[in-house]
Design a protein around this motif. Structure first.
Motif, PDB file in Angstrom:
ATOM      1  N   GLU A 131       0.829  -1.199   0.000  1.00 12.45           N
ATOM      2  CA  GLU A 131       0.000   0.000   0.000  1.00 12.45           C
ATOM      3  C   GLU A 131       0.872   1.261   0.000  1.00 12.45           C
ATOM      4  OE1 GLU A 131      -3.208   0.185  -0.385  1.00 12.45           O
ATOM      5  OE2 GLU A 131      -3.439  -1.992  -0.440  1.00 12.45           O
ATOM      6  N   PHE A 132       1.962   1.221   0.743  1.00 14.32           N
ATOM      7  CA  PHE A 132       2.889   2.356   0.781  1.00 14.32           C
ATOM      8  C   PHE A 132       3.502   2.579  -0.598  1.00 14.32           C
ATOM      9  CE2 PHE A 132       6.670   4.763   1.764  1.00 14.32           C
ATOM     10  CZ  PHE A 132       6.279   5.579   2.823  1.00 14.32           C
ATOM     11  N   GLN A 133       3.872   1.485  -1.253  1.00 12.70           N
ATOM     12  CA  GLN A 133       4.443   1.592  -2.600  1.00 12.70           C
ATOM     13  C   GLN A 133       3.398   2.110  -3.586  1.00 12.70           C
ATOM     14  OE1 GLN A 133       7.773   0.946  -3.425  1.00 12.70           O
ATOM     15  NE2 GLN A 133       7.110   2.022  -5.283  1.00 12.70           N
ATOM     16  N   ALA A 134       2.139   1.731  -3.396  1.00  9.72           N
ATOM     17  CA  ALA A 134       1.072   2.221  -4.281  1.00  9.72           C
ATOM     18  C   ALA A 134       0.903   3.737  -4.140  1.00  9.72           C
ATOM     19  CB  ALA A 134      -0.238   1.502  -3.961  1.00  9.72           C
ATOM     20  N   VAL A 135       1.038   4.239  -2.912  1.00  7.12           N
ATOM     21  CA  VAL A 135       0.966   5.687  -2.691  1.00  7.12           C
ATOM     22  C   VAL A 135       2.093   6.388  -3.438  1.00  7.12           C
ATOM     23  CG1 VAL A 135       1.188   7.504  -0.955  1.00  7.12           C
ATOM     24  CG2 VAL A 135      -0.232   5.506  -0.481  1.00  7.12           C
ATOM     25  N   LEU A 136       3.302   5.862  -3.319  1.00  2.00           N
ATOM     26  CA  LEU A 136       4.454   6.465  -4.004  1.00  2.00           C
ATOM     27  C   LEU A 136       4.304   6.378  -5.522  1.00  2.00           C
ATOM     28  CD1 LEU A 136       7.445   5.192  -1.833  1.00  2.00           C
ATOM     29  CD2 LEU A 136       6.440   7.475  -1.859  1.00  2.00           C
ATOM     30  N   ASP A 137       3.853   5.229  -6.020  1.00  2.00           N
ATOM     31  CA  ASP A 137       3.700   5.067  -7.465  1.00  2.00           C
ATOM     32  C   ASP A 137       2.694   6.075  -8.021  1.00  2.00           C
ATOM     33  OD1 ASP A 137       5.534   3.028  -7.480  1.00  2.00           O
ATOM     34  OD2 ASP A 137       4.036   1.417  -7.430  1.00  2.00           O
ATOM     35  N   GLN A 138       1.580   6.251  -7.315  1.00  2.00           N
ATOM     36  CA  GLN A 138       0.567   7.193  -7.784  1.00  2.00           C
ATOM     37  C   GLN A 138       1.116   8.609  -7.783  1.00  2.00           C
ATOM     38  OE1 GLN A 138      -1.246   9.726  -6.115  1.00  2.00           O
ATOM     39  NE2 GLN A 138      -2.698  10.080  -7.809  1.00  2.00           N
ATOM     40  N   TRP A 139       1.906   8.944  -6.767  1.00  2.00           N
ATOM     41  CA  TRP A 139       2.506  10.275  -6.664  1.00  2.00           C
ATOM     42  C   TRP A 139       3.521  10.503  -7.779  1.00  2.00           C
ATOM     43  CZ3 TRP A 139       7.264  11.993  -3.778  1.00  2.00           C
ATOM     44  CH2 TRP A 139       7.303  13.375  -3.596  1.00  2.00           C
ATOM     45  N   PHE A 140       4.352   9.479  -8.042  1.00  2.00           N
ATOM     46  CA  PHE A 140       5.328   9.579  -9.135  1.00  2.00           C
ATOM     47  C   PHE A 140       4.628   9.767 -10.485  1.00  2.00           C
ATOM     48  CE2 PHE A 140       8.374   6.698  -6.523  1.00  2.00           C
ATOM     49  CZ  PHE A 140       8.727   7.781  -5.744  1.00  2.00           C
ATOM     50  N   ASP A 141       3.593   8.970 -10.730  1.00  2.00           N
ATOM     51  CA  ASP A 141       2.877   9.058 -12.004  1.00  2.00           C
ATOM     52  C   ASP A 141       2.222  10.425 -12.175  1.00  2.00           C
ATOM     53  OD1 ASP A 141       3.626   6.464 -12.524  1.00  2.00           O
ATOM     54  OD2 ASP A 141       1.718   5.579 -11.874  1.00  2.00           O
ATOM     55  N   TRP A 142       1.654  10.944 -11.098  1.00  5.90           N
ATOM     56  CA  TRP A 142       0.983  12.249 -11.157  1.00  5.90           C
ATOM     57  C   TRP A 142       1.970  13.356 -11.528  1.00  5.90           C
ATOM     58  CZ3 TRP A 142       1.427  16.335  -7.335  1.00  5.90           C
ATOM     59  CH2 TRP A 142       0.548  17.408  -7.551  1.00  5.90           C
ATOM     60  N   ARG A 143       3.138  13.344 -10.912  1.00  7.51           N
ATOM     61  CA  ARG A 143       4.154  14.357 -11.200  1.00  7.51           C
ATOM     62  C   ARG A 143       4.703  14.213 -12.624  1.00  7.51           C
ATOM     63  NH1 ARG A 143       6.743  16.442  -6.073  1.00  7.51           N
ATOM     64  NH2 ARG A 143       8.440  17.098  -7.440  1.00  7.51           N
ATOM     65  N   ARG A 144       4.828  12.974 -13.077  1.00  8.68           N
ATOM     66  CA  ARG A 144       5.398  12.730 -14.403  1.00  8.68           C
ATOM     67  C   ARG A 144       4.417  13.115 -15.515  1.00  8.68           C
ATOM     68  NH1 ARG A 144       7.131   8.108 -13.462  1.00  8.68           N
ATOM     69  NH2 ARG A 144       5.201   6.989 -13.930  1.00  8.68           N
ATOM     70  N   ASP A 145       3.123  12.879 -15.279  1.00 15.21           N
ATOM     71  CA  ASP A 145       2.140  13.089 -16.340  1.00 15.21           C
ATOM     72  C   ASP A 145       1.598  14.506 -16.390  1.00 15.21           C
ATOM     73  OD1 ASP A 145       2.456  10.436 -16.952  1.00 15.21           O
ATOM     74  OD2 ASP A 145       0.714   9.770 -15.790  1.00 15.21           O
TER      75      ASP A 145
END
Length: 247
Positions: free
Chosen positions: A30-44
């Motif tokens: 779940e922690f990794q999912a939070v980070l992944d969503q944050w990374f994707d949001w910043r990248r896109d």
């Protein structure tokens, strides 16, 4: 002591990491999912903007040295924190703290990554709305009307306590100032204790007296913040400079 039913006990256990990190694998995902969503949001977001951190810069010796130093300091900090009081274990029954729940940890981290500031909706469009929703839920929980309740989050319980005391003193000071002005206009005796604690319902009869006093007063009544003191040998308080005085 209230004993939780078996189903509720199992649900509550799902909300904590566990003293032996029993829910560690699930929490990590779940922690990794939070980070992944944050990374994707910043990248896109604004994907066509050029990056100020090109790949050749990220691989430079300066950047790599800084990363290595940061990693060392972070490992040192984490190692030092293992000496902290283990408040998560059932062996600990000391201060008024306990284990942090997984929803609280994930919610805190997810919000922290976006760095909102709830002092203004200009920089907290989402977290400000969530704050209002949470205040309404808390108001409902303790029996208040959520449509009328107002509040905000603080950084901790101590600051919340200080603010409550400050607000209570502020309200009492204004009640006393209002009661003093009414007393002088209407010629009624003033009870400082009753005036300081009259609240919303107790202010109604005072306002009735004020309206009567205003009808006989040629000038508008001035209400302002004031302090009271007792004249020696007298029950009538004195108004400080700037307080409303008789016509």
């Amino acid at each position: 002591m209230t004993v939780l039913p078996r189903k509720q006990f199992h649900e509550a256990f799902a909300h904590f990491l566990g003293p032996r990190s029993e829910n560690g694998s699930w929490f990590r995902s779940e922690f990794q999912a939070v980070l992944d969503q944050w990374f994707d949001w910043r990248r896109d977001l604004f994907a066509d903007d050029p990056s100020p951190l090109p790949q050749e810069l990220r691989r430079s010796q300066v950047i790599l040295a800084e990363r290595e130093q940061l990693g060392e300091k972070l490992a040192e900090l984490c190692d030092r924190l293992t000496g902290e009081v283990p408040k998560y274990t059932p062996r600990y029954i000391g201060h008024m703290v306990s284990e942090v729940s997984i929803p609280a940890l994930l919610g805190h981290v997810a919000t922290l990554l976006h760095n909102p500031n709830n002092t203004s909706r200009d920089v907290a469009r989402v977290s400000g709305a969530i704050e209002d929703e949470a205040i309404a839920l808390l108001a409902t929980m303790i029996g208040f009307d959520p449509s009328q309740a107002k509040g905000h989050f603080t950084s901790g319980g101590t600051l919340a306590n200080f603010e409550c005391v400050w607000r209570a003193r502020y309200r009492m000071d204004h009640f006393l100032a209002l009661a003093l002005a009414i007393s002088e206009r209407a010629g009624e005796p003033m009870d400082p204790f009753a005036a300081g604690h009259m609240g919303g319902s107790g202010i109604v009869p005072w306002l009735g007296s004020m309206r009567s006093a205003r009808r006989s007063c040629a000038r508008p009544v001035l209400l302002c913040q004031t302090r009271t003191r007792q004249r020696k040998g007298s029950e009538r308080p004195l108004a400080s400079r700037g307080a409303a005085r008789s016509c």
